[in-house]
Every structure is written in structure tokens, then in C-alpha cells.
Design an enzyme around this catalytic site. Structure first.
Site, PDB file in Angstrom:
ATOM      1  N   ASP A  13      41.179  47.521  46.631  1.00  0.00           N
ATOM      2  CA  ASP A  13      41.856  48.729  45.203  1.00  0.00           C
ATOM      3  C   ASP A  13      41.911  49.865  45.682  1.00  0.00           C
ATOM      4  O   ASP A  13      41.913  50.943  45.415  1.00  0.00           O
ATOM      5  CB  ASP A  13      40.993  48.676  44.310  1.00  0.00           C
ATOM      6  CG  ASP A  13      40.177  47.266  43.516  1.00  0.00           C
ATOM      7  OD1 ASP A  13      40.668  46.209  44.065  1.00  0.00           O
ATOM      8  OD2 ASP A  13      39.144  47.307  42.972  1.00  0.00           O
ATOM      9  N   LYS A  99      43.255  40.327  41.894  1.00  0.00           N
ATOM     10  CA  LYS A  99      42.521  40.384  41.119  1.00  0.00           C
ATOM     11  C   LYS A  99      42.062  40.993  40.079  1.00  0.00           C
ATOM     12  O   LYS A  99      43.583  42.000  39.179  1.00  0.00           O
ATOM     13  CB  LYS A  99      41.118  40.923  41.538  1.00  0.00           C
ATOM     14  CG  LYS A  99      40.824  42.041  41.726  1.00  0.00           C
ATOM     15  CD  LYS A  99      39.645  42.508  42.571  1.00  0.00           C
ATOM     16  CE  LYS A  99      39.033  43.507  42.743  1.00  0.00           C
ATOM     17  NZ  LYS A  99      39.044  44.777  41.399  1.00  0.00           N
ATOM     18  N   CYS A 138      33.824  49.423  41.749  1.00  0.00           N
ATOM     19  CA  CYS A 138      33.860  47.401  42.085  1.00  0.00           C
ATOM     20  C   CYS A 138      33.879  47.384  43.770  1.00  0.00           C
ATOM     21  O   CYS A 138      33.691  46.457  44.656  1.00  0.00           O
ATOM     22  CB  CYS A 138      35.605  47.712  42.542  1.00  0.00           C
ATOM     23  SG  CYS A 138      36.582  47.697  40.860  1.00  0.00           S
TER      24      CYS A 138
END
Length: 192
Positions: A13, A99, A138
Site C-alpha cells: 500500500d 485489495k 496493514c
């Protein structure tokens, strides 16, 4: 530490909304992007795999403040906020894994609401090296899932950045990862 063809780098990310100027910036997100660019080159040179996850939320995602969730609206599909940060220069061989496209699933882990696990199995990956954003969300969730799936898991401590909603959250997350058998290393521990 030597990199082999059954190793994979997972970059989590590293997107504009999580870097300075974005809706949910972490401190030094752009430095994480630059560091992971160098690490990705090492992996490709050693014929190892590189995966980069990309949050890819619909505009009505349940985690958004605008939908009574807990986070500012971020990484909305087809917006510049969802793009990878310009300091992250991914090799052309990289695998992009989106995602969080299901509006009802938070998908903190790179393994949730994505094709990551299937791709790792397909490529017969045995060992994971993980960096990215954010250490205390994450990265933590991906590392714990990776360990639970049986992967030998290494966290690149100089290639992560935390939100630190509460001061020290990032350090606590690293401690928790280590407690769960992740090995904490630095990117310069990887041989050229």
C-alpha cells in the site's frame, strides 16, 4: 541474507493517500517508497518475485468516515490517491495485487479480499520479505496472516512507516510481529 527464486518481496500500500499530501499520510511514506524501490531491484536481479498491494476501494467503502467508518476516505478506485507514490518505481516484472474492493471488507491484510495467496502458491513462494505502509495496520495484519499460512516471514524494519495513532503503535506492532515469529531485519541485510 541471500535472496532466492522462492522468495518474494511484498510491498504494502505505498500509495499517494498514505504519503505526505494524501488523506491519511504516514510520516516518511515517501522514504519508504524510495527504499522499497531499491529492495525490489535486488529481488528482480535475483530472479525473485515482487508483489505490490494496492488498496482499491469503492467510493462508498464501509471503513470511510463518509460511511460512518473510522478512516478518512482514501484510495478510491481510479483516483490519484489510489496510485502508487511516484518514489516507488516498481520493476515491470512486479505483480500488482488489488485489495479492499469489496465495500464491506476492511482488508487490512494483503491476503484479505485479494489474490495474493493464490499467486504466492502458484509461484511456489516459501519465504516472504514485507515492507510498506502502515506498520501498525496493514503490515502487522499481513505479517500475522503470512505466519499463520506457514511462510517464513521477514519484516524490513527500515522500509515501513506507522500511523502511530497512539504514540508507539508502530514499535508495538513490530514487537508483536517478532513475538509471533517474524524475523525483523533491515534492507541492507539482504545481499546484493
Amino acid at each position: 541474507m541471500n535472496i532466492s527464486s522462492t522468495d518474494a518481496l511484498i510491498i504494502l500500500d505505498v500509495q499517494n493517500d498514505f504519503c505526505p499530501g494524501g488523506t491519511m499520510p504516514v510520516l516518511n511514506g515517501e522514504l519508504v517508497a524510495a527504499r522499497l524501490t531499491l529492495v525490489a531491484k535486488k529481488f528482480i536481479q535475483k530472479k525473485a518475485s515482487v508483489f505490490a498491494t494496492q488498496e482499491w476501494h469503492p467510493k462508498d467503502h464501509s471503513s470511510f468516515l463518509s460511511a460512518n467508518g473510522q478512516w478518512p476516505d482514501h484510495c478510491i478506485q481510479f483516483t490519484s490517491g489510489a496510485d502508487f507514490h511516484e518514489s516507488l518505481q516498481l520493476p515491470v516484472e512486479s505483480n500488482i495485487v488489488r485489495k479492499g474492493s469489496n465495500k464491506d471488507i476492511d482488508a487490512y491484510s494483503g491476503f484479505v479480499d485479494s489474490q495474493l495467496r493464490e499467486l504466492l502458491l502458484e509461484k511456489k513462494i516459501a519465504r516472504l520479505f514485507i515492507g510498506g505502509i502502515a506498520t501498525d495496520t496493514c503490515v502487522l495484519n499481513t505479517v500475522i496472516d503470512a505466519i499463520n499460512f506457514g511462510y517464513s516471514t521477514h519484516v524490513l524494519t527500515d522500509a515501513v512507516a506507522a500511523y502511530d495513532v497512539e504514540p508507539g503503535d508502530g514499535d508495538r506492532a513490530l514487537h508483536l510481529m517478532h513475538f509471533n515469529d517474524a524475523e525483523l531485519i533491515r534492507s541492507d541485510d539482504l545481499s546484493n
